[in-house]
Design a protein around this motif. Structure first.
Motif, PDB file in Angstrom:
ATOM      1  N   PRO A   1       0.803  -1.238   0.000  1.00 12.07           N
ATOM      2  CA  PRO A   1       0.000   0.000   0.000  1.00 12.07           C
ATOM      3  C   PRO A   1       0.829   1.278   0.000  1.00 12.07           C
ATOM      4  N   ARG A   2       1.949   1.273   0.722  1.00 15.33           N
ATOM      5  CA  ARG A   2       2.765   2.506   0.732  1.00 15.33           C
ATOM      6  C   ARG A   2       3.342   2.794  -0.648  1.00 15.33           C
ATOM      7  N   LYS A   3       3.786   1.704  -1.317  1.00 15.00           N
ATOM      8  CA  LYS A   3       4.363   1.905  -2.656  1.00 15.00           C
ATOM      9  C   LYS A   3       3.272   2.306  -3.646  1.00 15.00           C
ATOM     10  N   VAL A   4       2.076   1.761  -3.446  1.00 14.02           N
ATOM     11  CA  VAL A   4       0.942   2.158  -4.294  1.00 14.02           C
ATOM     12  C   VAL A   4       0.747   3.668  -4.206  1.00 14.02           C
ATOM     13  N   LEU A   5       0.741   4.185  -2.984  1.00 15.18           N
ATOM     14  CA  LEU A   5       0.514   5.635  -2.809  1.00 15.18           C
ATOM     15  C   LEU A   5       1.680   6.442  -3.374  1.00 15.18           C
ATOM     16  N   ASP A   6       2.907   5.915  -3.194  1.00 12.50           N
ATOM     17  CA  ASP A   6       4.081   6.625  -3.739  1.00 12.50           C
ATOM     18  C   ASP A   6       3.976   6.779  -5.257  1.00 12.50           C
ATOM     19  N   VAL A   7       3.544   5.713  -5.899  1.00 13.48           N
ATOM     20  CA  VAL A   7       3.448   5.770  -7.362  1.00 13.48           C
ATOM     21  C   VAL A   7       2.278   6.659  -7.791  1.00 13.48           C
ATOM     22  N   VAL A   8       1.111   6.343  -7.226  1.00 13.83           N
ATOM     23  CA  VAL A   8      -0.113   7.044  -7.661  1.00 13.83           C
ATOM     24  C   VAL A   8       0.009   8.555  -7.421  1.00 13.83           C
ATOM     25  N   ASN A   9       0.566   8.907  -6.270  1.00 13.72           N
ATOM     26  CA  ASN A   9       0.618  10.337  -5.928  1.00 13.72           C
ATOM     27  C   ASN A   9       1.670  11.107  -6.719  1.00 13.72           C
ATOM     28  N   ASN A  10       2.504  10.357  -7.455  1.00 17.04           N
ATOM     29  CA  ASN A  10       3.416  11.017  -8.395  1.00 17.04           C
ATOM     30  C   ASN A  10       2.994  10.756  -9.835  1.00 17.04           C
ATOM     31  N   GLY A  11       1.839  10.147  -9.979  1.00 17.29           N
ATOM     32  CA  GLY A  11       1.378   9.799 -11.320  1.00 17.29           C
ATOM     33  C   GLY A  11      -0.026  10.331 -11.572  1.00 17.29           C
TER      34      GLY A  11
ATOM     35  N   ASN B   1      -5.495  11.596  -6.398  1.00 14.36           N
ATOM     36  CA  ASN B   1      -6.645  12.458  -6.073  1.00 14.36           C
ATOM     37  C   ASN B   1      -6.605  12.759  -4.575  1.00 14.36           C
ATOM     38  N   THR B   2      -7.613  13.462  -4.055  1.00 13.93           N
ATOM     39  CA  THR B   2      -7.543  13.843  -2.634  1.00 13.93           C
ATOM     40  C   THR B   2      -7.687  12.630  -1.710  1.00 13.93           C
ATOM     41  N   GLY B   3      -8.239  11.525  -2.242  1.00  7.01           N
ATOM     42  CA  GLY B   3      -8.277  10.292  -1.454  1.00  7.01           C
ATOM     43  C   GLY B   3      -6.875   9.726  -1.279  1.00  7.01           C
ATOM     44  N   THR B   4      -6.159   9.580  -2.395  1.00  8.79           N
ATOM     45  CA  THR B   4      -4.816   8.987  -2.335  1.00  8.79           C
ATOM     46  C   THR B   4      -3.794   9.956  -1.734  1.00  8.79           C
ATOM     47  N   ARG B   5      -3.974  11.250  -1.978  1.00  4.19           N
ATOM     48  CA  ARG B   5      -2.976  12.235  -1.544  1.00  4.19           C
ATOM     49  C   ARG B   5      -3.147  12.605  -0.070  1.00  4.19           C
ATOM     50  N   ASP B   6      -4.392  12.595   0.387  1.00  4.12           N
ATOM     51  CA  ASP B   6      -4.669  13.118   1.729  1.00  4.12           C
ATOM     52  C   ASP B   6      -5.274  12.051   2.649  1.00  4.12           C
ATOM     53  N   LYS B   7      -6.432  11.498   2.261  1.00  2.62           N
ATOM     54  CA  LYS B   7      -7.168  10.610   3.191  1.00  2.62           C
ATOM     55  C   LYS B   7      -6.398   9.327   3.480  1.00  2.62           C
ATOM     56  N   TRP B   8      -5.771   8.719   2.481  1.00  5.24           N
ATOM     57  CA  TRP B   8      -5.039   7.473   2.739  1.00  5.24           C
ATOM     58  C   TRP B   8      -3.787   7.704   3.577  1.00  5.24           C
ATOM     59  N   PRO B   9      -2.869   8.584   3.179  1.00 11.20           N
ATOM     60  CA  PRO B   9      -1.648   8.736   4.002  1.00 11.20           C
ATOM     61  C   PRO B   9      -1.956   9.178   5.434  1.00 11.20           C
ATOM     62  N   ARG B  10      -2.935  10.062   5.597  1.00 13.09           N
ATOM     63  CA  ARG B  10      -3.147  10.644   6.930  1.00 13.09           C
ATOM     64  C   ARG B  10      -4.033   9.797   7.822  1.00 13.09           C
ATOM     65  N   PHE B  11      -4.965   9.058   7.236  1.00 17.64           N
ATOM     66  CA  PHE B  11      -5.954   8.359   8.075  1.00 17.64           C
ATOM     67  C   PHE B  11      -6.092   6.868   7.751  1.00 17.64           C
ATOM     68  N   LEU B  12      -6.406   6.547   6.499  1.00 19.46           N
ATOM     69  CA  LEU B  12      -6.849   5.186   6.180  1.00 19.46           C
ATOM     70  C   LEU B  12      -5.725   4.161   6.241  1.00 19.46           C
ATOM     71  N   LEU B  13      -4.514   4.582   5.899  1.00 21.55           N
ATOM     72  CA  LEU B  13      -3.374   3.663   5.921  1.00 21.55           C
ATOM     73  C   LEU B  13      -3.209   3.022   7.296  1.00 21.55           C
ATOM     74  N   ARG B  14      -3.566   3.773   8.351  1.00 22.40           N
ATOM     75  CA  ARG B  14      -3.475   3.182   9.701  1.00 22.40           C
ATOM     76  C   ARG B  14      -4.862   2.901  10.285  1.00 22.40           C
ATOM     77  N   ARG B  15      -5.850   2.771   9.407  1.00 20.16           N
ATOM     78  CA  ARG B  15      -7.238   2.503   9.808  1.00 20.16           C
ATOM     79  C   ARG B  15      -7.735   3.507  10.846  1.00 20.16           C
ATOM     80  N   SER B  16      -7.388   4.761  10.680  1.00 22.62           N
ATOM     81  CA  SER B  16      -7.894   5.807  11.570  1.00 22.62           C
ATOM     82  C   SER B  16      -9.089   6.451  10.877  1.00 22.62           C
ATOM     83  N   PHE B  17     -10.275   6.269  11.457  1.00 20.85           N
ATOM     84  CA  PHE B  17     -11.497   6.761  10.814  1.00 20.85           C
ATOM     85  C   PHE B  17     -11.862   8.121  11.419  1.00 20.85           C
ATOM     86  N   THR B  18     -10.973   9.079  11.198  1.00 16.86           N
ATOM     87  CA  THR B  18     -11.095  10.397  11.846  1.00 16.86           C
ATOM     88  C   THR B  18     -10.808  11.528  10.862  1.00 16.86           C
TER      89      THR B  18
END
Ligand code: NAD
Length: 308
Positions: free
Chosen positions: A207-217, A221-238
């Motif tokens: 998942p981390r490499k997925v975000l690294d690629v997608v966010n430079n490709g 979007n705001t899901g991959t750039r913001d919501k996943w790195p900050r919250f969803l990657l660690r299952r934080s529903f906040t």
């Protein structure tokens, strides 16, 4: 109208919720005096230490404020606060300005402004985007709609709250229309990034490499750039935005599509996803709980990658 000025203008702020708390604090930091009202007394206590003065009621707030900002759940609540018994319209002096920064329904904003104009009170709509973190950092995108003279007068307030301030149009409802378009994209980004991550996990991708690629490709979007790195990657529903309020925004966008004859297939899929989230988790649940629904359909759970 003279521009509202730090050190001089008293801002009345109605709605000290997830967004209202950091926004009222930033107005104080910008050297505006702030007097606030919320139906929840504890909300007013939360910001009292920052120098935000509690108002006894809307009449008290209207008497003390040079300009009023509303940051309330929806048009229904805004109308109640403005036109209801003991509301702002009964107590604000002619010539005063209300800035509705809530995500309100454009057609209702237009009618509200017309009703207030008959009493000599001005109203413009100026919703925001950027979430609680953008509100805290005073980096919100601010999208005022209304006559240039009123928007210019409010500009020092907007600058205390946000970074990108775009005067959307002369019509008072244009900012609220803009916000519906924005949140259609925001919610769609959320769902599509969750589904894409389900596929990536099925494919055995990290998942981390997925975000690294997608966010430079091109998949960023705001899901991959913001919501996943900050919250969803660690299952934080906040993420700070409720299922119910996003469902409201998508319902407004859907109504606007119907009114204007625009055919938007994806919008109604995404709205139904939020409707499902609403029925399963309730109005106040964070929108991130949609991940559990998508997981149940995908037949797999997203496991947070181990900390490096
Ligand atoms: P919230 O529910 O946290 O806050 C709303 C506040 O309004 C609450 O404190 C509530 O007690 C108060 N309130 C309700 N009825 C009232 C009344 N009659 N009189 C006075 N106060 C009353 O909501 P929020 O997340 O802060 O969102 C506020 C608005 O901003 C909504 O329109 C939302 O769609 C929009 N918005 C939210 C976000 C976000 O990330 N949370 C981002 C951009 C825009």
């Amino acid at each position: 109208m003279e521009p509202f000025a730090p050190g001089r203008t008293v801002v009345g702020f109605v709605g000290i919720g997830k967004m209202g708390v950091p926004m009222s604090r930033n107005l104080r930091r910008g050297d505006f005096a702030v007097v606030a009202y919320d139906v929840r007394a504890e909300a007013l206590e939360a910001v009292r230490g920052d120098g935000v003065q509690p108002a006894r009621d809307l009449a008290d707030l209207a008497a003390r404020a040079g300009v009023v900002i509303t940051m309330l759940p929806d048009s229904g609540v805004v109308e109640k606060v403005v036109l209801g018994p003991g509301g702002l319209a009964d107590h604000l002096a002619p010539g005063k300005l209300i800035i509705d920064m809530s995500s309100s329904y454009p057609a209702r904003t237009k009618v509200l402004a017309e009703t207030l104009a008959r009493k000599g009170i001005h109203l413009i709509g100026s919703p925001v985007s950027g979430g609680v973190s953008g509100a805290e950092a005073a980096t919100l995108a601010v999208m005022p709609g209304g006559p240039k003279e009123l928007v210019d007068a409010a500009m020092p307030l907007f600058k205390a709250l946000g970074k990108a301030i775009v005067h959307v149009g002369e019509a008072v409802e244009s900012g609220h229309a803009m916000k519906c378009v924005n949140n259609y994209l925001s919610a769609t980004n959320m769902i599509s990034s969750m589904e894409a991550m389900m596929l990536a996990v099925r494919l055995g991708l990290d998942p981390r490499k997925v975000l690294d690629v997608v966010n430079n490709g091109s998949g960023c979007n705001t899901g991959t750039r913001d919501k996943w790195p900050r919250f969803l990657l660690r299952r934080s529903f906040t993420t700070g935005f409720s299922m119910g309020l996003m469902h409201k925004d998508l319902s407004m966008a859907s109504d606007l599509a119907k009114d204007t004859g625009a055919v938007l297939f994806l919008l109604n899929h995404v709205r139904q996803m939020y409707a499902l989230g609403l029925s399963q988790y309730g109005f106040d649940a964070d929108q991130a709980y949609l991940l559990e629904i998508i997981e149940s359909w995908a037949g797999q759970r997203f496991e947070p990658p181990k900390e490096k």
